[in-house]
Every structure is written in C-alpha cells, then in structure tokens.
Design a protein around this motif. Sequence first.
Motif, PDB file in Angstrom:
ATOM      1  N   TRP A 100       4.921  -9.151   3.230  1.00 63.45           N
ATOM      2  CA  TRP A 100       4.222  -8.045   3.883  1.00 63.45           C
ATOM      3  C   TRP A 100       4.177  -6.816   2.990  1.00 63.45           C
ATOM      4  N   VAL A 101       5.223  -6.561   2.239  1.00 64.46           N
ATOM      5  CA  VAL A 101       5.227  -5.413   1.336  1.00 64.46           C
ATOM      6  C   VAL A 101       4.171  -5.598   0.250  1.00 64.46           C
ATOM      7  N   VAL A 102       4.069  -6.795  -0.291  1.00 58.21           N
ATOM      8  CA  VAL A 102       3.059  -7.069  -1.314  1.00 58.21           C
ATOM      9  C   VAL A 102       1.659  -6.907  -0.732  1.00 58.21           C
ATOM     10  N   ILE A 103       1.431  -7.392   0.475  1.00 61.18           N
ATOM     11  CA  ILE A 103       0.123  -7.255   1.117  1.00 61.18           C
ATOM     12  C   ILE A 103      -0.225  -5.783   1.317  1.00 61.18           C
ATOM     13  N   VAL A 104       0.748  -4.996   1.771  1.00 62.98           N
ATOM     14  CA  VAL A 104       0.503  -3.567   2.001  1.00 62.98           C
ATOM     15  C   VAL A 104       0.209  -2.852   0.689  1.00 62.98           C
ATOM     16  N   ILE A 105       0.972  -3.159  -0.354  1.00 61.64           N
ATOM     17  CA  ILE A 105       0.754  -2.502  -1.650  1.00 61.64           C
ATOM     18  C   ILE A 105      -0.623  -2.858  -2.215  1.00 61.64           C
ATOM     19  N   VAL A 106      -0.979  -4.121  -2.181  1.00 66.12           N
ATOM     20  CA  VAL A 106      -2.276  -4.544  -2.719  1.00 66.12           C
ATOM     21  C   VAL A 106      -3.422  -3.931  -1.922  1.00 66.12           C
ATOM     22  N   SER A 107      -3.312  -3.926  -0.595  1.00 72.80           N
ATOM     23  CA  SER A 107      -4.382  -3.339   0.210  1.00 72.80           C
ATOM     24  C   SER A 107      -4.459  -1.828  -0.025  1.00 72.80           C
ATOM     25  N   GLY A 108      -3.321  -1.168  -0.226  1.00 75.10           N
ATOM     26  CA  GLY A 108      -3.338   0.257  -0.544  1.00 75.10           C
ATOM     27  C   GLY A 108      -4.038   0.533  -1.868  1.00 75.10           C
ATOM     28  N   LEU A 109      -3.763  -0.295  -2.864  1.00 75.45           N
ATOM     29  CA  LEU A 109      -4.427  -0.129  -4.162  1.00 75.45           C
ATOM     30  C   LEU A 109      -5.929  -0.388  -4.054  1.00 75.45           C
ATOM     31  N   VAL A 110      -6.310  -1.367  -3.257  1.00 77.64           N
ATOM     32  CA  VAL A 110      -7.735  -1.658  -3.072  1.00 77.64           C
ATOM     33  C   VAL A 110      -8.426  -0.488  -2.371  1.00 77.64           C
ATOM     34  N   LEU A 111      -7.802   0.054  -1.333  1.00 85.33           N
ATOM     35  CA  LEU A 111      -8.373   1.206  -0.644  1.00 85.33           C
ATOM     36  C   LEU A 111      -8.470   2.414  -1.572  1.00 85.33           C
ATOM     37  N   TYR A 112      -7.444   2.645  -2.363  1.00 76.85           N
ATOM     38  CA  TYR A 112      -7.450   3.760  -3.305  1.00 76.85           C
ATOM     39  C   TYR A 112      -8.575   3.601  -4.321  1.00 76.85           C
ATOM     40  N   THR A 113      -8.724   2.405  -4.868  1.00 81.42           N
ATOM     41  CA  THR A 113      -9.779   2.152  -5.836  1.00 81.42           C
ATOM     42  C   THR A 113     -11.154   2.313  -5.200  1.00 81.42           C
ATOM     43  N   GLY A 114     -11.299   1.822  -3.980  1.00 82.27           N
ATOM     44  CA  GLY A 114     -12.575   1.955  -3.275  1.00 82.27           C
ATOM     45  C   GLY A 114     -12.953   3.399  -3.026  1.00 82.27           C
ATOM     46  N   THR A 115     -12.008   4.193  -2.574  1.00 83.90           N
ATOM     47  CA  THR A 115     -12.317   5.603  -2.326  1.00 83.90           C
ATOM     48  C   THR A 115     -12.604   6.340  -3.634  1.00 83.90           C
ATOM     49  N   LEU A 116     -11.923   5.960  -4.703  1.00 81.63           N
ATOM     50  CA  LEU A 116     -12.208   6.573  -5.997  1.00 81.63           C
ATOM     51  C   LEU A 116     -13.626   6.260  -6.460  1.00 81.63           C
TER      52      LEU A 116
END
Length: 52
Positions: free
Chosen positions: A29-45
């Motif tokens: 779950w931690v890996v899923i949260v980290i990866v989804s956070g990075l994807v969201l960050y990249t998308g907003t950027l």
Amino acid sequence: MTRLIAIALFIVLAFVLIRYRTSEKLQKWVVIVIVSGLVLYTGTLVISELLR
C-alpha cells in the motif's frame, strides 16, 4: 526545495520499511500511494506548464 524535501521523505520511508520489516501488505500500500502521488505530481506539473 519542495522536491528535495519530498525525495528525502521517500528515502526515509523506504529505509524505515526495509529496516523494520513491516508487513508485505503495508509495504504494498505504501508503494501504491507513493507511485500514485508521483503520477499526480507529474500530471499537475505537465498540465500547469501546458496552460502557460
């Protein structure tokens, strides 16, 4: 600066997960949260740069 803080937090989190051998389910779950956070960050950027 924010990126450096985020990277440092991810490194500390990874160290804690490996050091204390947390359960596999929690690690997943931690890996899923980290990866989804990075994807969201990249998308907003990308979106914010395209709107400029």
